[in-house]
Design a protein around this motif. Sequence first.
Motif, mmCIF file in Angstrom:
data_model
loop_
_atom_site.group_PDB
_atom_site.id
_atom_site.type_symbol
_atom_site.label_atom_id
_atom_site.label_comp_id
_atom_site.label_asym_id
_atom_site.label_seq_id
_atom_site.Cartn_x
_atom_site.Cartn_y
_atom_site.Cartn_z
ATOM 1 N N LEU A 94 0.820 -1.215 0.000
ATOM 2 C CA LEU A 94 0.000 0.000 0.000
ATOM 3 C C LEU A 94 0.853 1.264 0.000
ATOM 4 N N ILE A 95 1.961 1.237 0.706
ATOM 5 C CA ILE A 95 2.873 2.394 0.685
ATOM 6 C C ILE A 95 3.434 2.593 -0.723
ATOM 7 N N THR A 96 3.807 1.509 -1.376
ATOM 8 C CA THR A 96 4.305 1.581 -2.755
ATOM 9 C C THR A 96 3.231 2.122 -3.687
ATOM 10 N N ALA A 97 1.995 1.642 -3.539
ATOM 11 C CA ALA A 97 0.900 2.113 -4.394
ATOM 12 C C ALA A 97 0.656 3.599 -4.185
ATOM 13 N N HIS A 98 0.641 4.035 -2.951
ATOM 14 C CA HIS A 98 0.420 5.449 -2.648
ATOM 15 C C HIS A 98 1.498 6.313 -3.299
ATOM 16 N N THR A 99 2.738 5.842 -3.244
ATOM 17 C CA THR A 99 3.849 6.581 -3.846
ATOM 18 C C THR A 99 3.738 6.605 -5.368
#
Length: 123
Positions: A94-99
Amino acid sequence: MAAGGRTAAALDAWIVFEDESGFSMTPPIARTWARRGKTSVIRVRGRSRRRMSIAALTCYKPGERSRLIYRPRRDDGRRDGRKSFAWTDYRDLLITAHTQLGGPIVLVWDNCETHGAPSGARA
């Protein structure tokens, strides 16, 4: 939630659907038909007990092209190794997707217990 149930539109956010799946790298045993007296032989290579798990996010936003963000996880075959994703793997995805998406996201997922952090764990 914004008035009228339009959270994603009010936030100008991506709508993100998450799901995961696991599968075996060993093909299933199958039956075939053959002419009488002609036994068909099906050769299977790479027989292993390896498993793969994949967590994927499909991302949508009006005016943008849709995106697919995924992470595979291979069972390492050790007895103490995890076969599925841990909550930390979902957090990192999710952190990767947000970025990558560069904006807020509204996440839609099932109620799988591994999505949430265990009690006492820190993100």
